[in-house]
Design a protein around this motif. Sequence first.
Motif, PDB file in Angstrom:
ATOM      1  N   MET A   1      67.009  51.591  26.775  1.00 40.67           N
ATOM      2  CA  MET A   1      66.813  50.307  27.356  1.00 40.67           C
ATOM      3  C   MET A   1      68.520  49.871  27.130  1.00 40.67           C
ATOM      4  SD  MET A   1      65.282  48.202  28.801  1.00 40.67           S
ATOM      5  CE  MET A   1      65.354  46.491  29.421  1.00 40.67           C
ATOM      6  N   PRO A   2      69.268  50.009  26.106  1.00 42.50           N
ATOM      7  CA  PRO A   2      70.457  49.366  26.367  1.00 42.50           C
ATOM      8  C   PRO A   2      71.392  50.046  27.282  1.00 42.50           C
ATOM      9  CG  PRO A   2      69.889  50.187  23.861  1.00 42.50           C
ATOM     10  CD  PRO A   2      68.698  50.690  24.961  1.00 42.50           C
ATOM     11  N   LEU A   3      71.072  51.266  27.655  1.00 43.82           N
ATOM     12  CA  LEU A   3      71.950  51.648  28.966  1.00 43.82           C
ATOM     13  C   LEU A   3      71.469  51.011  30.203  1.00 43.82           C
ATOM     14  CD1 LEU A   3      72.119  55.575  28.371  1.00 43.82           C
ATOM     15  CD2 LEU A   3      74.027  53.710  27.877  1.00 43.82           C
ATOM     16  N   LEU A   4      70.084  50.826  30.279  1.00 44.02           N
ATOM     17  CA  LEU A   4      69.612  49.865  31.463  1.00 44.02           C
ATOM     18  C   LEU A   4      70.261  48.553  31.468  1.00 44.02           C
ATOM     19  CD1 LEU A   4      68.033  49.575  34.056  1.00 44.02           C
ATOM     20  CD2 LEU A   4      66.231  49.041  32.541  1.00 44.02           C
ATOM     21  N   VAL A   5      70.210  47.995  30.306  1.00 45.85           N
ATOM     22  CA  VAL A   5      71.004  46.599  30.445  1.00 45.85           C
ATOM     23  C   VAL A   5      72.376  46.662  30.750  1.00 45.85           C
ATOM     24  CG1 VAL A   5      71.562  44.955  28.564  1.00 45.85           C
ATOM     25  CG2 VAL A   5      69.225  45.782  28.557  1.00 45.85           C
ATOM     26  N   ALA A   6      72.984  47.763  30.149  1.00 45.36           N
ATOM     27  CA  ALA A   6      74.547  47.773  30.698  1.00 45.36           C
ATOM     28  C   ALA A   6      74.621  48.056  32.066  1.00 45.36           C
ATOM     29  CB  ALA A   6      75.059  49.122  29.866  1.00 45.36           C
ATOM     30  N   SER A   7      73.778  48.640  32.912  1.00 45.62           N
ATOM     31  CA  SER A   7      73.836  49.030  34.243  1.00 45.62           C
ATOM     32  C   SER A   7      73.520  47.708  34.918  1.00 45.62           C
ATOM     33  CB  SER A   7      72.960  50.219  34.689  1.00 45.62           C
ATOM     34  OG  SER A   7      71.558  49.552  34.701  1.00 45.62           O
ATOM     35  N   CYS A   8      72.898  46.766  34.244  1.00 49.96           N
ATOM     36  CA  CYS A   8      72.529  45.480  35.004  1.00 49.96           C
ATOM     37  C   CYS A   8      73.455  44.218  34.695  1.00 49.96           C
ATOM     38  CB  CYS A   8      71.173  45.061  34.494  1.00 49.96           C
ATOM     39  SG  CYS A   8      69.860  46.104  35.204  1.00 49.96           S
ATOM     40  N   SER A   9      74.504  44.751  33.955  1.00 50.81           N
ATOM     41  CA  SER A   9      75.433  43.568  33.455  1.00 50.81           C
ATOM     42  C   SER A   9      76.142  42.724  34.902  1.00 50.81           C
ATOM     43  CB  SER A   9      76.614  44.038  32.544  1.00 50.81           C
ATOM     44  OG  SER A   9      77.512  43.417  32.449  1.00 50.81           O
TER      45      SER A   9
ATOM     46  N   THR B   1      66.669  60.709  36.390  1.00 49.58           N
ATOM     47  CA  THR B   1      66.413  61.374  37.688  1.00 49.58           C
ATOM     48  C   THR B   1      65.474  60.827  38.303  1.00 49.58           C
ATOM     49  OG1 THR B   1      64.978  63.082  36.689  1.00 49.58           O
ATOM     50  CG2 THR B   1      67.154  63.729  36.756  1.00 49.58           C
ATOM     51  N   GLY B   2      65.015  61.332  39.727  1.00 52.59           N
ATOM     52  CA  GLY B   2      63.892  60.821  40.517  1.00 52.59           C
ATOM     53  C   GLY B   2      64.522  59.542  41.465  1.00 52.59           C
ATOM     54  N   ASN B   3      63.685  59.100  42.358  1.00 52.06           N
ATOM     55  CA  ASN B   3      64.156  58.025  43.286  1.00 52.06           C
ATOM     56  C   ASN B   3      64.627  56.734  42.444  1.00 52.06           C
ATOM     57  OD1 ASN B   3      61.876  56.371  42.532  1.00 52.06           O
ATOM     58  ND2 ASN B   3      60.867  57.284  44.147  1.00 52.06           N
ATOM     59  N   ASP B   4      65.155  55.779  43.008  1.00 55.67           N
ATOM     60  CA  ASP B   4      65.678  54.751  42.479  1.00 55.67           C
ATOM     61  C   ASP B   4      64.738  53.979  41.203  1.00 55.67           C
ATOM     62  OD1 ASP B   4      68.141  55.228  43.610  1.00 55.67           O
ATOM     63  OD2 ASP B   4      67.744  53.587  45.197  1.00 55.67           O
ATOM     64  N   ALA B   5      63.571  53.928  41.725  1.00 56.92           N
ATOM     65  CA  ALA B   5      62.545  53.003  40.930  1.00 56.92           C
ATOM     66  C   ALA B   5      62.417  54.092  39.672  1.00 56.92           C
ATOM     67  CB  ALA B   5      61.326  52.873  41.580  1.00 56.92           C
ATOM     68  N   ASP B   6      62.237  55.476  39.927  1.00 60.49           N
ATOM     69  CA  ASP B   6      61.979  56.442  38.624  1.00 60.49           C
ATOM     70  C   ASP B   6      62.965  56.237  37.740  1.00 60.49           C
ATOM     71  OD1 ASP B   6      59.597  57.287  39.794  1.00 60.49           O
ATOM     72  OD2 ASP B   6      60.696  59.053  40.807  1.00 60.49           O
ATOM     73  N   VAL B   7      64.217  56.402  38.182  1.00 58.48           N
ATOM     74  CA  VAL B   7      65.406  56.216  37.514  1.00 58.48           C
ATOM     75  C   VAL B   7      65.717  54.673  36.429  1.00 58.48           C
ATOM     76  CG1 VAL B   7      68.020  55.781  37.371  1.00 58.48           C
ATOM     77  CG2 VAL B   7      66.876  57.646  38.740  1.00 58.48           C
TER      78      VAL B   7
ATOM     79  N   ILE C   1      82.568  50.670  34.515  1.00 55.45           N
ATOM     80  CA  ILE C   1      81.806  51.292  35.701  1.00 55.45           C
ATOM     81  C   ILE C   1      82.382  50.265  37.164  1.00 55.45           C
ATOM     82  CG2 ILE C   1      80.018  52.465  34.690  1.00 55.45           C
ATOM     83  CD1 ILE C   1      78.105  50.158  35.091  1.00 55.45           C
ATOM     84  N   GLU C   2      82.850  49.153  36.663  1.00 54.51           N
ATOM     85  CA  GLU C   2      83.148  48.243  37.829  1.00 54.51           C
ATOM     86  C   GLU C   2      84.296  48.539  38.917  1.00 54.51           C
ATOM     87  OE1 GLU C   2      83.979  44.147  35.975  1.00 54.51           O
ATOM     88  OE2 GLU C   2      82.068  44.395  34.849  1.00 54.51           O
TER      89      GLU C   2
ATOM     90  N   GLU D   1      77.147  45.465  42.618  1.00 59.53           N
ATOM     91  CA  GLU D   1      75.699  46.099  42.848  1.00 59.53           C
ATOM     92  C   GLU D   1      75.226  46.162  41.437  1.00 59.53           C
ATOM     93  OE1 GLU D   1      73.016  49.710  44.768  1.00 59.53           O
ATOM     94  OE2 GLU D   1      75.351  49.423  45.106  1.00 59.53           O
ATOM     95  N   ARG D   2      74.172  45.446  41.153  1.00 58.78           N
ATOM     96  CA  ARG D   2      73.516  45.566  39.820  1.00 58.78           C
ATOM     97  C   ARG D   2      71.850  45.622  39.917  1.00 58.78           C
ATOM     98  NH1 ARG D   2      77.622  47.687  39.204  1.00 58.78           N
ATOM     99  NH2 ARG D   2      79.104  47.033  37.398  1.00 58.78           N
ATOM    100  N   PRO D   3      71.209  46.524  39.449  1.00 58.46           N
ATOM    101  CA  PRO D   3      71.647  47.627  38.424  1.00 58.46           C
ATOM    102  C   PRO D   3      72.291  48.754  39.246  1.00 58.46           C
ATOM    103  CG  PRO D   3      69.244  47.884  38.728  1.00 58.46           C
ATOM    104  CD  PRO D   3      69.819  46.453  39.419  1.00 58.46           C
ATOM    105  N   ASP D   4      73.240  49.519  38.457  1.00 60.48           N
ATOM    106  CA  ASP D   4      73.922  50.558  38.899  1.00 60.48           C
ATOM    107  C   ASP D   4      73.295  51.739  38.885  1.00 60.48           C
ATOM    108  OD1 ASP D   4      76.003  52.360  39.404  1.00 60.48           O
ATOM    109  OD2 ASP D   4      77.620  51.313  38.797  1.00 60.48           O
ATOM    110  N   VAL D   5      72.588  52.161  39.708  1.00 65.94           N
ATOM    111  CA  VAL D   5      71.794  53.181  39.642  1.00 65.94           C
ATOM    112  C   VAL D   5      72.583  54.624  39.626  1.00 65.94           C
ATOM    113  CG1 VAL D   5      69.671  54.760  40.607  1.00 65.94           C
ATOM    114  CG2 VAL D   5      69.684  52.125  40.840  1.00 65.94           C
ATOM    115  N   ALA D   6      73.375  54.468  40.305  1.00 69.83           N
ATOM    116  CA  ALA D   6      74.480  55.832  40.403  1.00 69.83           C
ATOM    117  C   ALA D   6      74.922  56.081  38.831  1.00 69.83           C
ATOM    118  CB  ALA D   6      75.558  55.601  41.450  1.00 69.83           C
ATOM    119  N   ALA D   7      75.421  55.047  38.144  1.00 62.67           N
ATOM    120  CA  ALA D   7      75.847  55.056  36.875  1.00 62.67           C
ATOM    121  C   ALA D   7      74.618  55.720  36.044  1.00 62.67           C
ATOM    122  CB  ALA D   7      76.171  53.941  36.228  1.00 62.67           C
ATOM    123  N   LEU D   8      73.445  55.301  36.036  1.00 62.84           N
ATOM    124  CA  LEU D   8      72.296  55.873  35.268  1.00 62.84           C
ATOM    125  C   LEU D   8      72.027  57.303  35.790  1.00 62.84           C
ATOM    126  CD1 LEU D   8      69.820  52.889  35.442  1.00 62.84           C
ATOM    127  CD2 LEU D   8      71.267  53.635  33.586  1.00 62.84           C
ATOM    128  N   ARG D   9      72.290  57.580  36.908  1.00 61.60           N
ATOM    129  CA  ARG D   9      71.981  59.144  37.438  1.00 61.60           C
ATOM    130  C   ARG D   9      73.090  59.948  36.693  1.00 61.60           C
ATOM    131  NH1 ARG D   9      68.466  59.370  41.430  1.00 61.60           N
ATOM    132  NH2 ARG D   9      68.253  57.711  42.855  1.00 61.60           N
TER     133      ARG D   9
END
Length: 449
Positions: A94-102, A79-85, A140-141, A66-74
């Motif tokens: 942005m590099p952390l968002l890219v990593a969560s979408c790998s 914080t906030g809902n998934d879209a807010d995160v 995170i996999e 599952e990507r992006p990994d919103v739980a990893a970003l939390r």
Amino acid sequence: MKAFEVNFDGLVGPTHNYGGLSYGNVASQSNSQQGSNPREAARQGLAKMKALADLGLQQGVLAPQERPDVAALRRLGFTGNDADVIRQAAREAMPLLVASCSASSMWVANAATVSPSADTADGRVHFTAANLNCKYHRSIEHPTTSRVLQAMFNDPAHFAHHPALPAVMQFGDEGAANHTRLCRDYGAPGVEFFVYGRSAFDSRLPAPHRYPARQTLEASQAVARLHGLSAEGVVFAQQNPAVIDQGVFHNDVIAVGNGEVLFHHQDAFLDSEAVLAELHAKLAAKGGQLQAISVPRAAVTVEDAVRSYLFNSQLLTRADGSMLLVVPEECRNHPRVSSYLDGLTRQGGPITEVQAFDLKQSMQNGGGPACLRLRVALSEVELAAVNPGVIMTDALHATLLQWVSRHYRDRLTDADLADPQLLDESRSALDELTQILKLGSVYPFQRHP
């Protein structure tokens, strides 16, 4: 009882992108931030799976993460809902968002290490998910990887699952990318070949200077213990630090084995003569005869191997006992490598055929045919115990192609990763996929809505 080597290929995920996240992987870094085509990437992978199944080889499918990994970003404080995160991560890190979408989980050679029942003390097939702790985006996999593998191989009478090793530098584990198995027959006891880049405790061993050595000796030894392997059936060898510094981040970029054959570069291992001697002796004790094909640096340099991914190929046994080498198309576009392959099939050795596949979407992100598959040796009884939903058939191939066409974008850039709609699209696709493959609720959003 008849036994098979089954190749379970990773299905490319909906967020396939070129994030350039893997330091030491030359292709990944050189194509960083280019636009990707997730739909075409998935189609290319499925075409290879279907082609090998059509050859009569056993072929399966392993679902993406599952990507992006919103739980990893939390966990990193967004914080906030998934879209807010997602929006906050895009704005602030942005590099952390890219990593969560790998989508690097498509390279399931890194998913786990697998030991067949013929080698293990309890006579079961053992799986240990790789911690992949050298890279954040891969570390995170393993929780989802473990759940997916358990859903595929879910009969405890035949299959044993181990959690990933502790996620610390002493136990860096990269899975089957640094492990292969040599055997007389898939159902016979074999020799499991673990290749490591460094030791966490022995500073006397040479180490690379430019790029990190990801696999540790201690991780390989721990997996061997967990799987109940005997000392007579295991060989540990150090990868040549000089080739790691040239971009050979895993052993499967410089060597591949199948049956009694080890196809490797001359410079793959530290002290190759001793490594090959040990493999020969231990395989002979199991009734096999090592056939080592050492590619000389005069014919193919390490740079040639990294550019073409010659050794990141699948070495497969056909029904008549001959071997097929599945290579990326880049091998045929490289004059020296292509010339070597032509000579290889003419010399009368075990490799009698070479087939090239277009895997550009994967290759540009640093993974070839071998990266895309996890090999599992299974007896007839064990194969019958595998979740049938993940075994490739004409019907499944057609269904997955339709699924990809409905759910995948044909272009994805870094800017698109910041679109919360991509998360909704990905979850919708994966929810349907778990029904197609009969996996149950393996994804976090299915388990904790």
